[in-house]
Design an enzyme around this catalytic site. Structure first.
Site, mmCIF file in Angstrom:
data_model
loop_
_atom_site.group_PDB
_atom_site.id
_atom_site.type_symbol
_atom_site.label_atom_id
_atom_site.label_comp_id
_atom_site.label_asym_id
_atom_site.label_seq_id
_atom_site.Cartn_x
_atom_site.Cartn_y
_atom_site.Cartn_z
ATOM 1 N N CYS A 1 45.466 28.667 52.986
ATOM 2 C CA CYS A 1 45.061 27.465 52.261
ATOM 3 C C CYS A 1 46.148 26.628 52.064
ATOM 4 C CB CYS A 1 44.179 27.618 51.005
ATOM 5 S SG CYS A 1 45.211 28.813 50.035
ATOM 6 N N CYS B 1 44.028 40.836 53.617
ATOM 7 C CA CYS B 1 44.910 40.189 52.130
ATOM 8 C C CYS B 1 43.199 39.713 51.413
ATOM 9 C CB CYS B 1 45.369 39.136 52.267
ATOM 10 S SG CYS B 1 47.261 39.289 53.199
ATOM 11 N N ALA B 2 42.245 40.880 51.236
ATOM 12 C CA ALA B 2 41.043 40.607 51.016
ATOM 13 C C ALA B 2 40.700 39.976 49.777
ATOM 14 C CB ALA B 2 40.522 42.243 51.042
ATOM 15 N N ALA B 3 41.231 40.515 48.562
ATOM 16 C CA ALA B 3 40.705 39.927 47.243
ATOM 17 C C ALA B 3 40.872 38.332 47.196
ATOM 18 C CB ALA B 3 41.457 40.676 46.157
ATOM 19 N N ASP C 1 44.247 36.366 56.309
ATOM 20 C CA ASP C 1 44.378 35.066 55.391
ATOM 21 C C ASP C 1 45.268 35.185 54.389
ATOM 22 O OD1 ASP C 1 43.140 32.664 54.564
ATOM 23 O OD2 ASP C 1 42.676 33.702 52.685
ATOM 24 N N GLY D 1 37.360 38.442 47.796
ATOM 25 C CA GLY D 1 36.463 38.984 48.608
ATOM 26 C C GLY D 1 35.417 38.200 49.244
ATOM 27 N N GLY D 2 35.476 36.595 49.117
ATOM 28 C CA GLY D 2 34.580 35.806 49.738
ATOM 29 C C GLY D 2 34.558 36.151 51.318
ATOM 30 N N LYS D 3 35.709 36.338 51.876
ATOM 31 C CA LYS D 3 35.613 36.508 53.546
ATOM 32 C C LYS D 3 35.349 38.023 53.675
ATOM 33 C CE LYS D 3 39.470 33.170 53.820
ATOM 34 N NZ LYS D 3 39.523 32.755 52.361
ATOM 35 N N ASP E 1 44.406 45.186 50.239
ATOM 36 C CA ASP E 1 45.050 44.306 49.147
ATOM 37 C C ASP E 1 45.991 44.954 48.605
ATOM 38 O OD1 ASP E 1 44.412 41.421 48.222
ATOM 39 O OD2 ASP E 1 45.426 42.459 46.761
#
Length: 485
Positions: free
Chosen positions: A412, A294-296, A359, A298-300, A315
């Site tokens: 989160c 669940c990439a966007a 995530d 994109g920090g991780k 994503d």
């Protein structure tokens, strides 16, 4: 206190408040000898009216503030404003939501009766006006005048313009005592969220979390790996401090991120210190295949690529992936990553991965410091639905992990229903996976956040640096598993 006087539908308890039954109107729709205010003619009114409408959309329609204040697709009244007025609207909204319980308590204290059930527009005008008077650097007379003008221009609130004037003027007179009362006995809102925090963390920790939620969150930066040995130099250049985890935290007055040293060169990216923890749990990734499911935004993904992995970033949203690609290009990491717009449940990789990061979508209750609308737009039912979705996504993500590979599940949310319970159920039903406990040296500064299960449970009350303005982190949960051979 003198005798209480009443307005038609709502009583006033403001000392010296004059009795009014709404502004007098002649046949031309005028108040006295003056026409009703026109937002185009009264400076600042359009911004206040936009704030009132958006606040109503958040509280009544459960719409997200991010969507309503999006610079391209936001609320039409917001988009009609100049950039300076848009910034003012955001400040009013953030302040109103962060302090909603206290502000609503002032309304209750200053009136004999509750506001009429259908008077949501009136309440929004009062909440926004009180937020400006009590918390924002706006002249009291301007906040009062524009709130009264907004009431006069709203057919449903027009007859309460006198009430708006009386409440806000009284708040201006009693500002110091009101603020002292907020500090001593804050009113927590919404109630469901306050009660849930109490039940999960206990009253003391819940109160500490709530206090963090009332303060604007600081901005953290993740340095690229090659820059991390120069963290102290970067901190000096950026006016930041180095956190125990290695993240940088900006201090001092607010600045435009794109103007900071190193932005254009791609030396760092914005990422809360807590959000940076899950990707770090993979350890050495040099040359390994990794998936961020669940990439966007994109920090991780950037962390995985910067660690030397060959990354597949998945994503559901193609538009969000465009933003991810843009970020990776600025950082010079786009060559280490391929992006795929697809539904996780339909995704079939050509080979398993050494590292899989999920995530997962969640209630986002760990980000209330940054998004104070979250408790007002989510509910316990949303948390239950999202927990079920996360469990199914984790089940699918597990199928992508090669034997001996690592799977990290994170989100989160502050709620164990979306974190600990999902992770425990997964561990209990998958004999082919084992929990790999987080070690203290992997989470410097967050050692107390490691649970008995070996999970990482961060709350905004963690990382007390002595000054509330630079303390705290986002709420985050992370669990690590290894697929057995």
């Amino acid at each position: 206190m003198g005798p209480r006087r009443r307005q038609r539908a709502v009583g006033l308890s403001a000392p010296g408040a004059k009795r009014r039954n709404g502004p007098r109107r002649n046949r031309q729709g005028k108040t006295g000898n003056r026409p009703l205010p026109d937002a185009a003619e009264k400076p600042g009114l359009a911004a206040r009216q936009a704030a009132h409408r958006i606040l109503g959309a958040i509280l009544d329609a459960k719409s997200s503030m991010d969507g309503l204040t999006d610079e391209f697709h936001g609320h039409p009244h917001y988009l009609a404003l100049e950039p300076r007025d848009r910034a003012l609207v955001r400040a009013i909204l953030l302040t109103s939501l962060r302090n909603y319980g206290d502000l609503d308590g002032v309304i209750a204290r200053f009136t004999d009766k509750p506001l009429p059930a259908g008077a949501t527009g009136l309440r929004n005008i009062l909440i926004a006006g009180l937020a400006q008077i009590l918390f924002l650097d706006i002249p009291d007379h301007s906040a009062v005048d524009l709130a009264v003008a907004a009431a006069q221009s709203d057919p449903r609130a027009r007859r309460f313009a006198g009430l708006v004037n009386a409440i806000l003027r009284r708040a201006a007179r009693e500002k110091d005592s009101l603020l002292a009362g907020f500090t001593e006995t804050p009113v927590r809102a919404p109630r469901w969220f306050a009660e849930r925090l109490d039940a999960i963390f206990g009253p003391e920790t819940a109160a500490a979390i709530d206090a963090c939620h009332r303060i604007e969150a600081p901005i953290d930066l993740t340095l690229k790996r090659k820059e991390q040995e120069k963290a102290a130099d970067w901190a000096e250049r950026l006016g930041a401090i180095v956190l125990p985890t290695g993240s940088l935290r900006l201090t001092g007055p607010s600045r435009d991120i794109v103007d900071l040293d190193g932005f254009g060169a791609g030396s760092w990216w914005v990422q809360d210190a807590a959000a940076a923890m899950p990707a770090r749990l993979f350890g050495d990734l040099a040359g390994k295949r990794a998936a961020d499911l669940c990439a966007a935004p994109g920090g991780k993904t950037a962390q995985l690529a910067d660690a030397g992995a060959h990354v597949t970033a998945l994503d559901l949203s193609a538009n969000r992936l465009k933003r991810l690609v843009s970020n990776l290009e600025r950082l010079g990491l786009d060559g280490a990553c391929r992006t795929i717009a697809a539904d996780l449940f339909a995704f079939a990789p050509d080979a398993p991965f050494d590292a899989v990061l999920l995530d997962a979508p969640c209630s986002s209750t760990g980000t209330v410091r940054r998004h104070p609308d979250v408790p007002f737009t989510k509910s316990p039912a949303d948390i239950e639905k999202l927990a079920d979705l996360q469990a199914r996504m984790l089940e699918k993500a597990a199928s992508f992990v090669t034997p001996g590979g690592l799977l990290v599940f994170s989100n989160c949310s502050l709620d164990p229903l979306e974190g600990e319970e999902v992770a425990r159920r997964f561990a209990g039903s998958h004999r082919d996976f084992e929990i790999v406990p987080v070690r203290g040296e992997e989470a410097p500064g967050f050692e107390a956040a490691i649970t008995a299960d070996g999970f990482l449970r961060l709350t905004p009350a963690h990382l007390d640096l002595g000054d509330p303005a630079i303390s705290g982190v986002d709420g985050f949960f992370a669990a690590r598993f290894r697929r057995l051979l």
